[in-house]
Design an enzyme around this catalytic site. Sequence first.
Site, PDB file in Angstrom:
ATOM      1  N   PHE A 256       0.817  -1.215   0.000  1.00 24.78           N
ATOM      2  CA  PHE A 256       0.000   0.000   0.000  1.00 24.78           C
ATOM      3  C   PHE A 256       0.851   1.266   0.000  1.00 24.78           C
ATOM      4  O   PHE A 256       0.384   2.336   0.347  1.00 24.78           O
ATOM      5  CB  PHE A 256      -0.919   0.004   1.230  1.00 24.78           C
ATOM      6  CG  PHE A 256      -1.611  -1.314   1.459  1.00 24.78           C
ATOM      7  CD1 PHE A 256      -2.602  -1.752   0.588  1.00 24.78           C
ATOM      8  CD2 PHE A 256      -1.266  -2.121   2.517  1.00 24.78           C
ATOM      9  CE1 PHE A 256      -3.228  -2.967   0.791  1.00 24.78           C
ATOM     10  CE2 PHE A 256      -1.885  -3.344   2.726  1.00 24.78           C
ATOM     11  CZ  PHE A 256      -2.873  -3.765   1.857  1.00 24.78           C
ATOM     12  N   THR A 484      -4.162  -6.105  -7.081  1.00 26.68           N
ATOM     13  CA  THR A 484      -5.130  -5.256  -7.770  1.00 26.68           C
ATOM     14  C   THR A 484      -5.733  -5.911  -9.007  1.00 26.68           C
ATOM     15  O   THR A 484      -6.707  -5.401  -9.550  1.00 26.68           O
ATOM     16  CB  THR A 484      -4.468  -3.932  -8.179  1.00 26.68           C
ATOM     17  OG1 THR A 484      -3.271  -4.222  -8.915  1.00 26.68           O
ATOM     18  CG2 THR A 484      -4.104  -3.108  -6.961  1.00 26.68           C
ATOM     19  N   ARG A 641     -12.272   4.320 -17.955  1.00 27.84           N
ATOM     20  CA  ARG A 641     -12.747   3.026 -18.424  1.00 27.84           C
ATOM     21  C   ARG A 641     -12.452   1.935 -17.407  1.00 27.84           C
ATOM     22  O   ARG A 641     -11.362   1.880 -16.827  1.00 27.84           O
ATOM     23  CB  ARG A 641     -12.063   2.672 -19.744  1.00 27.84           C
ATOM     24  CG  ARG A 641     -12.617   1.418 -20.403  1.00 27.84           C
ATOM     25  CD  ARG A 641     -11.872   1.113 -21.683  1.00 27.84           C
ATOM     26  NE  ARG A 641     -12.515   0.058 -22.430  1.00 27.84           N
ATOM     27  CZ  ARG A 641     -12.014  -0.470 -23.552  1.00 27.84           C
ATOM     28  NH1 ARG A 641     -10.870  -0.002 -24.042  1.00 27.84           N
ATOM     29  NH2 ARG A 641     -12.646  -1.432 -24.180  1.00 27.84           N
ATOM     30  N   LEU A 643     -11.601  -1.802 -16.652  1.00 30.03           N
ATOM     31  CA  LEU A 643     -11.012  -2.936 -17.352  1.00 30.03           C
ATOM     32  C   LEU A 643     -11.584  -4.268 -16.886  1.00 30.03           C
ATOM     33  O   LEU A 643     -11.673  -5.214 -17.665  1.00 30.03           O
ATOM     34  CB  LEU A 643      -9.494  -2.939 -17.157  1.00 30.03           C
ATOM     35  CG  LEU A 643      -8.761  -1.753 -17.794  1.00 30.03           C
ATOM     36  CD1 LEU A 643      -7.293  -1.762 -17.401  1.00 30.03           C
ATOM     37  CD2 LEU A 643      -8.905  -1.776 -19.307  1.00 30.03           C
ATOM     38  N   GLU A 718      -6.363   4.326  -5.355  1.00 35.76           N
ATOM     39  CA  GLU A 718      -6.184   5.337  -4.312  1.00 35.76           C
ATOM     40  C   GLU A 718      -7.479   6.065  -3.964  1.00 35.76           C
ATOM     41  O   GLU A 718      -7.753   6.363  -2.795  1.00 35.76           O
ATOM     42  CB  GLU A 718      -5.151   6.382  -4.773  1.00 35.76           C
ATOM     43  CG  GLU A 718      -3.892   5.815  -5.380  1.00 35.76           C
ATOM     44  CD  GLU A 718      -2.853   5.413  -4.366  1.00 35.76           C
ATOM     45  OE1 GLU A 718      -3.118   5.539  -3.162  1.00 35.76           O
ATOM     46  OE2 GLU A 718      -1.765   4.966  -4.774  1.00 35.76           O
TER      47      GLU A 718
END
Length: 757
Positions: A256, A484, A641, A643, A718
């Site tokens: 992080f 992520t 956008r 993903l 974030e």
Amino acid sequence: MTTITRPGEVTKTAAESEQRPRYTGQGMPRIDGLAKATGAARYTFDLSMPDMVYGVVVGATIAHGTVRAVDHAPAQAISGVLLVLSAENCPPTPAPDPEQKPFVWFNPTIDFDGQPVAFVVATTRAAAEDGARALRISYDTLPHHATLRDGLAVGQSEDPDGGNITNDMWGAHYRRGDVAVGWAESTTRIEAEYAIAPEAHTPWETFATLAHWTGDMLTVYESTQTVDGIRGQLATALGVNKDQVRVIAEYIGGGFGAKFDALPQCPLAAFAARQLGRPVKAWLSREQAFRLGRYRPATIHQLRIGATADGQLRVIDHTCQSQGAIGDDYYDYGAMTARFLYASPHVASVHRIVRTHFVPPTAMRGPGVFQAQFALESAMDELANQLGIDPIALRRLNQVFINPMTEKPYSTQSMLTCLDRGATLIGWGRRAPTPATPIRSGIRRGLGVAVAYWPTFRGKSTTGITLDAEGSVIIRTSSVDIGTGQYTILAQVAADALGVDPQDIVVRLGDTTLPTGIGAGGSMAASATANATHLAALALRERILTAALAMAESPFAGCVIEDLTIAGKHVTHRADKTRAITLATLARANDGAISTEATWKPEQTTTELADFGAHFAEVEVDCETGQTRVVRFVAVHDSGRVLNANTFRNQLYGGIIWGISAALMEELTVDARQGRMTNASLAGYHIPTALDIDDITVEWIDEPDTDANALGVKGVGEVGITGTAPAIGNAIANATGVRLRSIPFTPRRVLEALFAK
């Protein structure tokens, strides 16, 4: 048809641009999910090697002073101890440039409790720990100030850039207009101090390293967010060339912000491995992860905000004091959003670092903006209450579509859309007057709102793609997946660009032998690696189709590229599907592989790029115990956008849950007399469990921002945390009629505020 205009740049025809993606944007399950769920995924902490030994970092037990001596003999007498390193036998590594400072392994001047003073290596971890405890270390102590307020009390606050005024967003000072004039023009004013406690990262996988040498070549397995960054730091520490160092990080158990730098165990393990000629594994214990793992710095905010009777902002004056460390220049820009988030003719913001005898801070999810938004959005709520204006209406009245600092229009700015949709989802119309009527004995319920924001950062990244002899597509980049979803989104992007199935794609990440990818941080990785992968996949598609035409006895005699397409494992004729050839056959006919590589780097834009969102909290406050519970949270975001719908949603969940945790629980506590953390453990440092989290609803505006890049991707890692704490604080104020200006909102602080009222 795809056309290569110059190396690394690919353009698409209108026909291809009109093709809708089949996989990108879908909630495809994570490629790495099964391996992680079944335990097959190997984290650095899990790895072992033959003849491996173990290293333990030994930390100082004082907050400030000097090391008089380190007596190695008691540790060396422990069975199994092989090596003890300290300043006694580890001279600094000379820098390659004589103008640079040498790398110091152990600084004899102690500036924080836990600062490394020695490293013990043994055949077992237990023996190394026994050796660490046996070391006799003597100190000369000096006075210390280990907390932010102690540092302020002794005058440790300073302007990091010397007080120079700059229009750079990241500069210490910024001004426009005249705050004295704006203050005089305001009929309603808020002048308050807000404070944010220091927070620990607490990744589930602590900071771990496994290092071994083969001749003069070093291989390091590391839990890191940037293998290339660690590679450079290791080369500097060890006095070797970067091409002698390989760093691998296949899976990461949480990162992080703290895992960008090589923490002490990393270079020490590599140094010891070279000394011993054996692999060395070292990790920070959970307590050491608190003491050495860096943290979100404490900040104190002095904020003045004023408006006319109709709610028009006239002035924002924000000063942030951020805790720093002796000899370290990191601090958080906790007053930055005052400069550009709302329309105000008179603005000043100042950042100051307050140097303390405490572990150096570092970036933590939403650095700077998290703190800035807590102060600014709390003050906006206070202003709305004094004006008698709905908090959403106040934000609507003062929103901007052009960044007042740069005078560039925002490429996309959907703050109002997010606010309106979030208000509908949370049921804003039922928000009660402040304070709310109890819903049952001692329990009051309230609603709060805050704006979430994050500047869109962009960076260069390179991806290589290969079609191998088995017909599989291999994606290669050194960028790291810290949880992520990069493994999955890169496969989705490449699958759409090539026309293959995602299950036929292998993604390889986190290795410095791969093409250089961007580090995972700042919400930059997804956009940079996805665009680089997209370019590389389009180029590979071109080469595959060209190879199909050029192949001996090709079934596509007389055809041109426009006649061909890739579908699954085959190249086929668009009109006659019986004319086909397998991808594996093509690869074998071209020396076993067809490869390409592409680099994406951001171009200058005439617009301002940013992520916007709206956060809504519904809380219940027990006015008898001070306990606060977030019973519902709603977030609506505009982050370009999407993903992968699943990973996007999960990133927002993660940011919101962390924001709830920071607002209600997280606080590193320090014994000011000793300069030592008092809750450096998961038993004493409170973070939420699943039972502490109730209903969370997230939605997003899936609007590609093509000013940011061709795929229209921004980032979401974030921004999800940035509006959470003020939304909760504003909801508590709505429920109880009392304003808490310090987080976390612990039961004690809630009760103190209620009793004071």
